[in-house]
Scaffold this motif. Sequence first.
Motif, mmCIF file in Angstrom:
data_model
loop_
_atom_site.group_PDB
_atom_site.id
_atom_site.type_symbol
_atom_site.label_atom_id
_atom_site.label_comp_id
_atom_site.label_asym_id
_atom_site.label_seq_id
_atom_site.Cartn_x
_atom_site.Cartn_y
_atom_site.Cartn_z
ATOM 1 N N UNK A 12 64.845 -10.337 58.775
ATOM 2 C CA UNK A 12 66.050 -9.551 59.029
ATOM 3 C C UNK A 12 66.155 -9.330 60.527
ATOM 4 N N UNK A 13 67.303 -9.662 61.094
ATOM 5 C CA UNK A 13 67.504 -9.603 62.530
ATOM 6 C C UNK A 13 68.846 -8.964 62.854
ATOM 7 N N UNK A 14 68.889 -8.207 63.944
ATOM 8 C CA UNK A 14 70.105 -7.515 64.340
ATOM 9 C C UNK A 14 70.230 -7.507 65.859
ATOM 10 N N UNK A 15 71.454 -7.369 66.346
ATOM 11 C CA UNK A 15 71.692 -7.236 67.780
ATOM 12 C C UNK A 15 71.498 -5.793 68.242
ATOM 13 N N UNK A 16 71.466 -4.872 67.301
ATOM 14 C CA UNK A 16 71.276 -3.454 67.638
ATOM 15 C C UNK A 16 69.854 -3.226 68.130
ATOM 16 N N UNK A 17 69.675 -2.244 68.998
ATOM 17 C CA UNK A 17 68.350 -1.857 69.463
ATOM 18 C C UNK A 17 67.689 -1.043 68.358
ATOM 19 N N UNK A 18 66.678 -1.612 67.739
ATOM 20 C CA UNK A 18 65.981 -0.912 66.663
ATOM 21 C C UNK A 18 64.579 -0.504 67.090
ATOM 22 N N UNK A 19 64.296 -0.624 68.373
ATOM 23 C CA UNK A 19 63.049 -0.112 68.918
ATOM 24 C C UNK A 19 61.818 -0.947 68.664
ATOM 25 N N UNK A 20 61.974 -2.195 68.271
ATOM 26 C CA UNK A 20 60.811 -3.038 68.032
ATOM 27 C C UNK A 20 60.267 -3.577 69.346
ATOM 28 N N UNK A 21 58.978 -3.733 69.421
ATOM 29 C CA UNK A 21 58.313 -4.294 70.594
ATOM 30 C C UNK A 21 57.820 -5.687 70.250
ATOM 31 N N UNK A 22 57.972 -6.617 71.173
ATOM 32 C CA UNK A 22 57.578 -8.011 70.930
ATOM 33 C C UNK A 22 56.130 -8.148 70.481
ATOM 34 N N UNK A 23 55.962 -8.895 69.394
ATOM 35 C CA UNK A 23 54.636 -9.230 68.912
ATOM 36 C C UNK A 23 53.883 -8.134 68.183
ATOM 37 N N UNK A 24 54.413 -6.928 68.140
ATOM 38 C CA UNK A 24 53.736 -5.838 67.431
ATOM 39 C C UNK A 24 53.903 -5.998 65.936
ATOM 40 N N UNK A 25 52.885 -5.619 65.204
ATOM 41 C CA UNK A 25 53.002 -5.570 63.742
ATOM 42 C C UNK A 25 53.490 -4.176 63.403
ATOM 43 N N UNK A 26 54.595 -4.116 62.692
ATOM 44 C CA UNK A 26 55.274 -2.868 62.403
ATOM 45 C C UNK A 26 55.572 -2.798 60.915
ATOM 46 N N UNK A 27 55.362 -1.639 60.314
ATOM 47 C CA UNK A 27 55.813 -1.468 58.935
ATOM 48 C C UNK A 27 57.332 -1.511 58.934
ATOM 49 N N UNK A 28 57.886 -2.238 57.995
ATOM 50 C CA UNK A 28 59.329 -2.311 57.846
ATOM 51 C C UNK A 28 59.629 -2.053 56.375
ATOM 52 N N UNK A 29 60.665 -1.298 56.125
ATOM 53 C CA UNK A 29 61.009 -0.927 54.766
ATOM 54 C C UNK A 29 62.413 -1.408 54.446
ATOM 55 N N UNK A 30 62.604 -1.849 53.220
ATOM 56 C CA UNK A 30 63.937 -2.176 52.733
ATOM 57 C C UNK A 30 64.131 -1.462 51.408
ATOM 58 N N UNK A 31 65.351 -1.014 51.184
ATOM 59 C CA UNK A 31 65.698 -0.351 49.929
ATOM 60 C C UNK A 31 66.756 -1.180 49.233
ATOM 61 N N UNK A 32 66.525 -1.461 47.984
ATOM 62 C CA UNK A 32 67.479 -2.157 47.128
ATOM 63 C C UNK A 32 67.770 -1.211 45.979
ATOM 64 N N UNK A 33 68.934 -0.599 46.032
ATOM 65 C CA UNK A 33 69.265 0.522 45.170
ATOM 66 C C UNK A 33 68.209 1.595 45.374
ATOM 67 N N UNK A 34 67.527 1.989 44.322
ATOM 68 C CA UNK A 34 66.522 3.051 44.463
ATOM 69 C C UNK A 34 65.106 2.511 44.596
ATOM 70 N N UNK A 35 64.989 1.202 44.689
ATOM 71 C CA UNK A 35 63.672 0.594 44.815
ATOM 72 C C UNK A 35 63.345 0.384 46.287
ATOM 73 N N UNK A 36 62.245 0.930 46.730
ATOM 74 C CA UNK A 36 61.818 0.853 48.118
ATOM 75 C C UNK A 36 60.667 -0.143 48.234
#
Length: 119
Positions: free
Chosen positions: A27-51
């Motif tokens: 998942x990629x966006x042009x918005x600044x989402x505060x990610x730093x290059x090469x860092x491993x970051x927890x990312x969450x997605x919600x599909x309806x009520x399932x996280x």
Amino acid sequence: MIVRDFGQGSVQMGVTPNQKEIGYLGVFTKADIGLKNGNKTDIFVALDRNLYRGVATSTNGELKGGLSGGYILTDDPKFKRDVAKKYEMTVFPETKGTFVVDLKGTFKAMAAGKKCLKH
């Protein structure tokens, strides 16, 4: 690989080349989402009520068009089913930023991708 562009970004889906059971969601966006290059970051997605949680190796603004984001690897059949059947996916990295991805046509695209892998 399946690619869908949306307003300010792009979503990619597919399977890893050497392990067909392991899927990936990028998942990629042009918005600044505060990610730093090469860092491993927890990312969450919600599909309806399932996280769902994944660990994304992030990229920041280095992709074509200045996109930032990361990939999630998964073998969870429930996640794959939800991506195929739900209509929206909300993405919110553990850093700042939240955005919604329209999943219209995803079921058909995944079916075509699966058919392609069989050949």
